[in-house]
Design an enzyme around this catalytic site. Sequence first.
Site, PDB file in Angstrom:
ATOM      1  N   PRO A  58       0.847  -1.198   0.000  1.00 45.72           N
ATOM      2  CA  PRO A  58       0.000   0.000   0.000  1.00 45.72           C
ATOM      3  C   PRO A  58       0.879   1.245   0.000  1.00 45.72           C
ATOM      4  O   PRO A  58       1.792   1.364   0.817  1.00 45.72           O
ATOM      5  CB  PRO A  58      -0.791  -0.125   1.309  1.00 45.72           C
ATOM      6  CG  PRO A  58       0.058  -0.979   2.192  1.00 45.72           C
ATOM      7  CD  PRO A  58       0.783  -1.924   1.285  1.00 45.72           C
ATOM      8  N   GLN A  63      -6.801  -1.400   2.142  1.00 48.78           N
ATOM      9  CA  GLN A  63      -6.171  -0.951   3.389  1.00 48.78           C
ATOM     10  C   GLN A  63      -6.838   0.321   3.879  1.00 48.78           C
ATOM     11  O   GLN A  63      -7.001   1.284   3.125  1.00 48.78           O
ATOM     12  CB  GLN A  63      -4.679  -0.674   3.232  1.00 48.78           C
ATOM     13  CG  GLN A  63      -4.049  -0.385   4.604  1.00 48.78           C
ATOM     14  CD  GLN A  63      -2.610   0.092   4.546  1.00 48.78           C
ATOM     15  OE1 GLN A  63      -2.333   1.176   4.062  1.00 48.78           O
ATOM     16  NE2 GLN A  63      -1.692  -0.724   5.069  1.00 48.78           N
ATOM     17  N   CYS A 108       2.163   3.314   9.402  1.00 49.39           N
ATOM     18  CA  CYS A 108       2.494   4.610   8.801  1.00 49.39           C
ATOM     19  C   CYS A 108       2.932   5.600   9.877  1.00 49.39           C
ATOM     20  O   CYS A 108       2.181   5.866  10.821  1.00 49.39           O
ATOM     21  CB  CYS A 108       1.300   5.169   8.034  1.00 49.39           C
ATOM     22  SG  CYS A 108       1.651   6.755   7.250  1.00 49.39           S
ATOM     23  N   LYS A 133      -0.675  -4.299   8.881  1.00 45.13           N
ATOM     24  CA  LYS A 133       0.707  -3.987   8.520  1.00 45.13           C
ATOM     25  C   LYS A 133       1.302  -3.134   9.631  1.00 45.13           C
ATOM     26  O   LYS A 133       0.759  -2.083   9.981  1.00 45.13           O
ATOM     27  CB  LYS A 133       0.750  -3.241   7.187  1.00 45.13           C
ATOM     28  CG  LYS A 133       2.156  -2.951   6.661  1.00 45.13           C
ATOM     29  CD  LYS A 133       2.082  -2.403   5.232  1.00 45.13           C
ATOM     30  CE  LYS A 133       3.470  -2.172   4.655  1.00 45.13           C
ATOM     31  NZ  LYS A 133       4.154  -0.993   5.225  1.00 45.13           N
ATOM     32  N   GLY A 186      10.072  -3.655   3.199  1.00 44.51           N
ATOM     33  CA  GLY A 186      11.134  -2.712   3.526  1.00 44.51           C
ATOM     34  C   GLY A 186      12.455  -3.013   2.849  1.00 44.51           C
ATOM     35  O   GLY A 186      13.483  -2.431   3.188  1.00 44.51           O
ATOM     36  N   ARG A 210       8.679   0.802  -2.831  1.00 49.02           N
ATOM     37  CA  ARG A 210       9.356   1.768  -3.705  1.00 49.02           C
ATOM     38  C   ARG A 210       9.951   1.139  -4.967  1.00 49.02           C
ATOM     39  O   ARG A 210       9.918   1.750  -6.045  1.00 49.02           O
ATOM     40  CB  ARG A 210      10.422   2.522  -2.910  1.00 49.02           C
ATOM     41  CG  ARG A 210       9.798   3.566  -1.979  1.00 49.02           C
ATOM     42  CD  ARG A 210      10.815   4.218  -1.065  1.00 49.02           C
ATOM     43  NE  ARG A 210      11.598   3.228  -0.350  1.00 49.02           N
ATOM     44  CZ  ARG A 210      12.918   3.104  -0.422  1.00 49.02           C
ATOM     45  NH1 ARG A 210      13.606   3.930  -1.173  1.00 49.02           N
ATOM     46  NH2 ARG A 210      13.539   2.169   0.257  1.00 49.02           N
TER      47      ARG A 210
END
Length: 490
Positions: free
Chosen positions: A17, A86, A115, A154, A214, A242
């Site tokens: 997400p 999400q 987040c 998450k 990550g 990313r």
Amino acid sequence: MTVNTPLCFRGKNILAPMVRVGTLPMRLVALDYGADIVYCEELIDIKMLQCKRVINEVLETVDFVAPNERVVFRTCERERHCVVFQMGSADAERALAVAKLVESDVAGIDINMGCPKEYSTKGGMGAALLSDPDKIESILTTLVKGICKPVTCKIRILPSVEDTVNLVKRIEKTGIAAIAVHGRKKEERPQHPVHCDVIKAISEAVSIPVIANGGSHDFIKEYMDIETFRKATDASSVMIARAAMWNPSIFRKEGPFPLKEVMQDYIKYAVRYDNHYTNTKYCLCQMLREQLETTQGKKLHAAQSTQEICEAFEMADFYEETTAIFEAKKTSLETKIQDDDDQIEDPDVIKMAVRFDKREYPPQITPKMYLLEWCRKEKHPQPVYETVQRPLDRLFCSVVTVADQKYRSTLWDKSKKLAEQAAAIVCLRTLGVPEGKLCEGENHLINKRKREDLEHLNNRDHGKDLAEPSHKKANFTEETSDMNVPQMPR
């Protein structure tokens, strides 16, 4: 509740997400390139609860539309069995209400607990939940018991491995299907090394699937690196953020496509599903990165519409062809709807093609007020308005009943209030009653209001009660109909 979906979280490569990135075009292009599961961007529970579910027959999508007509979440059949919704939430009941709203259109529900950004944490959501395990347990337990689709969450890691493992064990007991772990603490950023050892400790401590996240900075540069990261964390699956944002063809076993081809594939979906150009532009800028100063990058930066974006990527013909197809489809559907309307139309309804234009009326004077005044004068029951909304274009049509006769405008309006005013105009014109337009000359309602205002001032000057009698107030208050507007049957 029993989960009735085949969604599995073991051995999967997953699109993470990502705010502003995880909209429908990115999710679809990731699936095309080999992603097994895709997560949408985090959407806040309060915002979603304001939305209405709308079937978009032109795009063949399901849209969740805010009161301001903005599409907050759009999905389609292509991703229905592999998209996870999400949400950001800090309240169990709100989270359940949102989950029930979208449940039939998605494959799973996820709660964002990782987040670290202020817009998420200031409402007690995101990483703020990590310090409130009771609330985490309440939200997840409520969701698991309340819906039929799998529930995931998450998180980020806590300051110590022991605290992180203990939290995850508690989360596992809620009955969730899987847990995604971003291997950084909430204060750490992408340039900090990912803590594979902590994710591995979690994987060894629980039996539910652990999804490692990550690894874009330290590990994942091509497809084979996904498995390297999975082995380093001993996780069941890998979630990519990313690296996929930069080039979603990272999911291709055969290797990535050239960036230009990837961007063109993305643009095709953006046009096909009417993605807002600002979101399309943002995602393309993330892909271009160091190429933003090139000629193409400058054209993209200057683009102020989807059409201009297409022109920057030599896709003007595709844009014109696709939009022409949609316009033709929209026209065909509108014609069909009109034909259906005509077939099922009540023959006793009196119709005219009229619209309400407030510029043609004095301030605070409307046809509805005139109609209400006339009904009271003639000792009829007050007007009753029935309003429906058309799913195709979300326009409104209202039918007003006065003295057992129904009236409506054949023109559909962009708001419920305008549609009701138009119906009132049809009724007034049929009856030959003034509707209050400026061109009609002296307005008795305005004069009546002025007289009552003067009387009100005189009473105040003489120290009388300032409260205006309720029967006088009612003369100038439009009767409002039920705010819950039904949609026409498809």
